[in-house]
Design a protein around this motif. Sequence first.
Motif, short mmCIF file in Angstrom:
data_model
loop_
_atom_site.label_atom_id
_atom_site.label_comp_id
_atom_site.label_asym_id
_atom_site.label_seq_id
_atom_site.Cartn_x
_atom_site.Cartn_y
_atom_site.Cartn_z
N GLU A 73 0.84 -1.20 0.00
CA GLU A 73 0.00 0.00 0.00
C GLU A 73 0.88 1.25 0.00
O GLU A 73 0.58 2.23 -0.69
CB GLU A 73 -0.94 0.01 1.20
N LEU A 89 -4.85 3.72 -12.72
CA LEU A 89 -4.30 2.63 -11.92
C LEU A 89 -3.92 1.45 -12.81
O LEU A 89 -2.86 0.84 -12.63
CB LEU A 89 -5.32 2.18 -10.87
N ASP A 131 -12.43 -4.63 -12.05
CA ASP A 131 -12.74 -3.26 -11.66
C ASP A 131 -13.91 -2.69 -12.46
O ASP A 131 -14.67 -1.85 -11.94
CB ASP A 131 -11.50 -2.37 -11.83
N TYR A 142 -7.52 -2.42 -8.68
CA TYR A 142 -8.00 -1.80 -7.45
C TYR A 142 -8.75 -2.81 -6.57
O TYR A 142 -8.48 -2.93 -5.38
CB TYR A 142 -8.90 -0.62 -7.78
N SER A 178 -5.73 -4.02 -3.15
CA SER A 178 -5.19 -3.91 -4.50
C SER A 178 -4.04 -4.89 -4.71
O SER A 178 -3.44 -5.39 -3.76
CB SER A 178 -4.70 -2.48 -4.75
N LEU A 210 -6.53 10.74 -7.25
CA LEU A 210 -5.98 9.68 -6.40
C LEU A 210 -5.16 10.32 -5.27
O LEU A 210 -4.68 11.44 -5.40
CB LEU A 210 -5.10 8.75 -7.23
N VAL A 266 -9.59 4.72 -12.35
CA VAL A 266 -9.31 3.29 -12.50
C VAL A 266 -8.40 3.04 -13.70
O VAL A 266 -7.47 2.23 -13.63
CB VAL A 266 -10.63 2.50 -12.63
N LEU A 296 -13.84 -1.37 -5.49
CA LEU A 296 -14.61 -0.19 -5.86
C LEU A 296 -15.99 -0.25 -5.22
O LEU A 296 -16.76 -1.19 -5.43
CB LEU A 296 -14.74 -0.11 -7.39
N PHE A 339 -6.16 1.22 -0.60
CA PHE A 339 -5.59 0.21 -1.49
C PHE A 339 -5.25 -1.08 -0.74
O PHE A 339 -4.36 -1.83 -1.15
CB PHE A 339 -4.35 0.80 -2.18
#
Length: 386
Positions: free
Chosen positions: A65, A133, A249, A140, A164, A77, A130, A143, A161
């Motif tokens: 993270e 990312l 995602d 991710y 993630s 972000l 998204v 969501l 995150f």
Amino acid sequence: MANWPKLSSPHPAIELSDLTAASVLGRGGNGIVFFVRHLSSGRTLALKCISKPSRDGDYRRIWFERDVLLALQHPLLPSLRGIVSTDKLVGFAMDYCPGGDLNTVRRCQAEKMFSQEMIRFYAVEMVIAVEHLHTLGIIYRDLKPENILIQENGHIMLLDFDLSTKLPTSPSSPKSHFTRSKTLLSKTKPNNLLPLFRCFSCHHAGVSPDLAAGENLLPSPKKSKSFVGTEEYVAPEIIIGKGHDFAVDWWGLGVVLYEMLYGRTPFRGQNRKETFRRILTKPPELVGKQTALMDLIGKMLVNDPSKRITCDEIKRHEFFRGVDWDLVVDIARPPYIPMGKKWEEVSEGLDVEKIVEEVSGGKARAATRNAGSVVRNSANEDFAVF
């Protein structure tokens, strides 16, 4: 206990003694977020604190993270403003979002529902966040409205995150939309900008360049088989467990858009087993006069990820007709501008370490259990909040 490695990031360390915490913004099984003031600068921040774990696997998740936050430089972000490290906890200091999350925005509406224009605006920003990312190789995987916060300027910030992961990206992968918009905007005269949406105005502003994916991000296979996500938003391929990629995602975004349209998620059952059965077998009920938004949601909530709508197809969809994707981050008046949370002056402040210790010990888990279950990396399906 595993050894706590030294920080190698360029971001400054922040002493916990240089922060005073006024309130708790959110809490759960793996961390707690405080509304804090940095005494040296007077700046208000959000501080996500996690109890230092005893297992190496948990350390790796925390460092992942951190590395994600270090790799992000995008207006939608979070940015890592500093790191707190004590004998008991590690904390990530980030910008505070005074507007709450998408659920907060919905409650502020007269009929407790989103208009089509509001859904379109937030959908555009979610797609851009998204997409960025994904160009960094980051899936991710969580969501949901609670993770979509509203900044002071009314634009979203995709946060948290915890769940993630990173997949490899090919050299031919398209650049982030944010990168492309930087070049276009630098050559565009302000008085030639067209409105992105009829009800919102735009202004011309410079955009800082994005940052390539950090070298410290953990390497991953071409597909992940981790069993992660939030129960009502999890994609079917994650439940099946044969591997998943970035397409999860777009499923998650479909669930969020459905919830924004109808005020409920599409597959919720009486229990976890029933919810998963519906996700795997039941198409979403798109009731009412058919619209472009319903068509988009239906194409996102396709069980077979190979047949699910892709990012480029989403951006070309009828629902986004007339949207200039290069101007989104420059909208001067988003549909909702938060009033902002005033600093709550507390004489002694909260005992951050004590509260984090209580959360890590499970004392706060019961208070948040009804907020929604989270599927974790676990062979025994350990569903925990946050």
